[in-house]
Write an enzyme that holds these catalytic residues in place. Structure first.
Site, PDB file in Angstrom:
ATOM      1  N   GLU A   3       1.659   0.029  10.390  1.00  0.00           N
ATOM      2  CA  GLU A   3       0.190  -0.098  10.434  1.00  0.00           C
ATOM      3  C   GLU A   3      -0.455   1.202  10.919  1.00  0.00           C
ATOM      4  O   GLU A   3      -1.481   1.197  11.587  1.00  0.00           O
ATOM      5  CB  GLU A   3      -0.244  -1.266  11.347  1.00  0.00           C
ATOM      6  CG  GLU A   3       0.232  -2.627  10.897  1.00  0.00           C
ATOM      7  CD  GLU A   3      -0.404  -3.088   9.601  1.00  0.00           C
ATOM      8  OE1 GLU A   3      -1.197  -2.334   9.019  1.00  0.00           O
ATOM      9  OE2 GLU A   3      -0.096  -4.203   9.166  1.00  0.00           O
ATOM     10  N   GLY A  18      23.713  -3.494  33.134  1.00  0.00           N
ATOM     11  CA  GLY A  18      24.704  -3.560  32.065  1.00  0.00           C
ATOM     12  C   GLY A  18      24.513  -4.757  31.160  1.00  0.00           C
ATOM     13  O   GLY A  18      24.724  -4.676  29.946  1.00  0.00           O
ATOM     14  N   GLN A  72      16.664  -1.998  31.630  1.00  0.00           N
ATOM     15  CA  GLN A  72      17.071  -1.374  32.886  1.00  0.00           C
ATOM     16  C   GLN A  72      17.177  -2.393  34.014  1.00  0.00           C
ATOM     17  O   GLN A  72      18.097  -2.349  34.827  1.00  0.00           O
ATOM     18  CB  GLN A  72      16.068  -0.277  33.260  1.00  0.00           C
ATOM     19  CG  GLN A  72      16.514   0.622  34.406  1.00  0.00           C
ATOM     20  CD  GLN A  72      17.627   1.574  33.989  1.00  0.00           C
ATOM     21  OE1 GLN A  72      17.828   1.811  32.797  1.00  0.00           O
ATOM     22  NE2 GLN A  72      18.371   2.094  34.956  1.00  0.00           N
ATOM     23  N   TRP A  90       8.390  -0.007   1.883  1.00  0.00           N
ATOM     24  CA  TRP A  90       8.189  -0.603   3.213  1.00  0.00           C
ATOM     25  C   TRP A  90       7.374  -1.889   3.144  1.00  0.00           C
ATOM     26  O   TRP A  90       6.455  -2.097   3.914  1.00  0.00           O
ATOM     27  CB  TRP A  90       7.530   0.394   4.173  1.00  0.00           C
ATOM     28  CG  TRP A  90       8.204   1.723   4.208  1.00  0.00           C
ATOM     29  CD1 TRP A  90       7.696   2.904   3.757  1.00  0.00           C
ATOM     30  CD2 TRP A  90       9.520   2.006   4.692  1.00  0.00           C
ATOM     31  NE1 TRP A  90       8.612   3.920   3.926  1.00  0.00           N
ATOM     32  CE2 TRP A  90       9.748   3.391   4.505  1.00  0.00           C
ATOM     33  CE3 TRP A  90      10.533   1.220   5.258  1.00  0.00           C
ATOM     34  CZ2 TRP A  90      10.941   4.008   4.876  1.00  0.00           C
ATOM     35  CZ3 TRP A  90      11.721   1.830   5.621  1.00  0.00           C
ATOM     36  CH2 TRP A  90      11.913   3.208   5.432  1.00  0.00           C
ATOM     37  N   ILE A  91       7.749  -2.756   2.219  1.00  0.00           N
ATOM     38  CA  ILE A  91       6.993  -3.984   2.014  1.00  0.00           C
ATOM     39  C   ILE A  91       7.588  -5.126   2.840  1.00  0.00           C
ATOM     40  O   ILE A  91       8.690  -5.609   2.560  1.00  0.00           O
ATOM     41  CB  ILE A  91       6.977  -4.382   0.516  1.00  0.00           C
ATOM     42  CG1 ILE A  91       6.539  -3.196  -0.350  1.00  0.00           C
ATOM     43  CG2 ILE A  91       6.060  -5.583   0.310  1.00  0.00           C
ATOM     44  CD1 ILE A  91       5.191  -2.621   0.003  1.00  0.00           C
ATOM     45  N   THR A  92       6.874  -5.556   3.858  1.00  0.00           N
ATOM     46  CA  THR A  92       7.260  -6.729   4.633  1.00  0.00           C
ATOM     47  C   THR A  92       7.153  -7.968   3.750  1.00  0.00           C
ATOM     48  O   THR A  92       6.157  -8.147   3.052  1.00  0.00           O
ATOM     49  CB  THR A  92       6.355  -6.881   5.857  1.00  0.00           C
ATOM     50  OG1 THR A  92       6.483  -5.727   6.686  1.00  0.00           O
ATOM     51  CG2 THR A  92       6.718  -8.114   6.679  1.00  0.00           C
ATOM     52  N   LEU A 124       0.832  -1.203   0.000  1.00  0.00           N
ATOM     53  CA  LEU A 124       0.000   0.000   0.000  1.00  0.00           C
ATOM     54  C   LEU A 124       0.868   1.255   0.000  1.00  0.00           C
ATOM     55  O   LEU A 124       0.691   2.146  -0.817  1.00  0.00           O
ATOM     56  CB  LEU A 124      -0.923  -0.003   1.225  1.00  0.00           C
ATOM     57  CG  LEU A 124      -1.758   1.268   1.475  1.00  0.00           C
ATOM     58  CD1 LEU A 124      -2.745   1.489   0.316  1.00  0.00           C
ATOM     59  CD2 LEU A 124      -2.497   1.164   2.803  1.00  0.00           C
ATOM     60  N   ALA A 142       3.945   8.540   0.292  1.00  0.00           N
ATOM     61  CA  ALA A 142       2.541   8.333   0.674  1.00  0.00           C
ATOM     62  C   ALA A 142       2.455   7.188   1.673  1.00  0.00           C
ATOM     63  O   ALA A 142       2.055   6.080   1.337  1.00  0.00           O
ATOM     64  CB  ALA A 142       1.689   8.042  -0.566  1.00  0.00           C
TER      65      ALA A 142
END
Length: 390
Positions: free
Chosen positions: A363, A340, A336, A158-160, A127, A132
């Site tokens: 998403e 370390g 945390q 950004w296509i997984t 998409l 865009a």
């Protein structure tokens, strides 16, 4: 420590136990190395398809599992608790099937859906474009009708599963109207379709993310889902379900980080006692547990609305926002707690922290979720003030 769950059926309870066992034995031993080497685990998705996980929320008549979203999302949690890249991949694959299931003809569904749900065909969702992302109606990729084929030109970002998927559920502009967008199922081996170099990411490195380049890609008309101009509607409808998927993955990730932190706090000693017995540390763990359970409660509320056929878009946005913000906080606190050691790659919590960040972004960013929620509130109340709600 595993999440406490109240499941609707004995079958669902058995399913969760099966997935938890599979995740522990098959996924957990491979996750760290695959993420370190940026190796895409295609065989894992094949395995998940064989055991029925990829098609859980879809009907049995098409090879799905016939499970409610309430159950499917908790399965996603169990996977993401040990390997988030796979959890995200399962969610994206389910999203890639959504348009075919909701808008495909009976012939289209019977032709393609069984192999998709069974894992023989791995899907991707195309998409976004470079310019865009949050505004998909601004896309520039075009699909021009030429006889009984569409000719697609443009690029998706950004296509997984980019470069590894067998097909792309792809949205492209079929008219100059801002919403003149249509939806297509495009085979990955179609001439002219090329996956670009994978993105170099902070986390989720076992999941390939690429741009897709489309140069005169010819797609038969029979691979269009729904009518021309329905693509954006199909895409946005699917995003509500997709947001629940990411909320589940984020909740599972947070649960995994919490489990690591609690286990460490029970074993590590300081000033003559376990660090979990120190109030300052114990309170941090308590807040982490509250965050995970709060996210899960919101997630399941939205899922149950969906399962009842009720509107759930606002609740999906709330679940996505709360779960991913909470996952970022929980994973940071897990680092945390380990001190370390948490900052080293000897323990997985530093990876969990890096993986949590992107869940606030994809998403729909959490800023977009807040816009969706605010608009839903405005629509619900119509700006009217009464004595009852004043």
């Amino acid at each position: 420590m595993t999440a406490r769950r109240v499941l609707p059926t004995e079958e669902a309870t058995d399913l969760l136990a099966l997935v938890r066992d599979l995740a522990t034995k098959e996924l957990l031993p491979r996750a760290a190395e695959a993420e370190a080497t940026e190796t895409f685990p295609r065989d894992v998705f094949k395995l998940l398809g064989e055991v029925g996980v990829l098609g859980l929320p879809y009907p049995e008549e098409f090879g799905g599992g016939g499970q409610p979203y309430e159950v499917y999302l908790q399965v996603l949690e169990e996977i993401a608790a040990v390997w988030s890249s796979v959890g995200v991949g399962v969610s994206v694959h389910a999203l890639s099937c959504f348009g075919l299931f909701t808008k495909g003809t009976e012939e289209q569904k019977r032709k393609w859906l069984p192999d998709m749900l069974g894992g023989d065909l791995l899907g991707a969702y195309a998409l976004s474009e470079a310019h865009a992302g949050s505004d998909p109606a601004a896309m520039k990729t075009t699909a021009r009708l030429d006889g009984d084929e569409y000719v697609i030109n443009g690029a998706k970002a950004w296509i997984t599963h980019g470069g590894h998927a067998d097909y792309y559920k792809l949205m492209a502009r079929t008219s100059d109207d801002r919403n003149g967008i249509s939806c297509f199922l495009v085979p990955a081996d179609t001439p002219g379709l090329v996956a670009d170099t994978p993105e170099r990411k902070m986390g989720l490195t076992g999941s390939a993310t690429t741009s897709i380049l489309l140069n005169d890609v010819r797609v038969p008309v029979e691979r269009r889902l729904g009518a021309e101009g329905e693509g954006l509607k199909i895409a946005l409808a699917g995003l509500d379900a997709g947001r629940l998927g990411i909320a589940a993955v984020a909740t599972g990730l947070a649960q995994g980080a919490l489990d690591q932190a609690v286990a460490y706090a029970k074993e590590r000693e300081a000033f003559g006692k376990r660090i979990i017995d120190h109030q300052g540390l114990g309170f941090v763990l308590a807040d982490m547990e509250a965050a995970v359970q709060s996210a899960r409660a919101m997630l399941l509320h939205a899922a149950r609305l969906k399962d009842q056929g009720l509107p759930y878009g606002k609740e999906a946005s709330i679940a996505k926002m709360v779960a991913t913000d909470n996952a970022m906080k929980v994973t940071t606190d897990a680092v945390q707690v380990l001190g370390g050691y948490g900052y080293t790659k000897d323990f997985p919590v530093e990876r969990y922290m890096r993986e949590a960040k992107v869940m606030q972004i994809f998403e729909g960013t959490n800023q977009i979720q807040r816009m969706v929620i605010a608009r839903a509130l405005d629509k619900d109340n119509n700006g009217q003030i009464t004595k009852e709600n004043h």
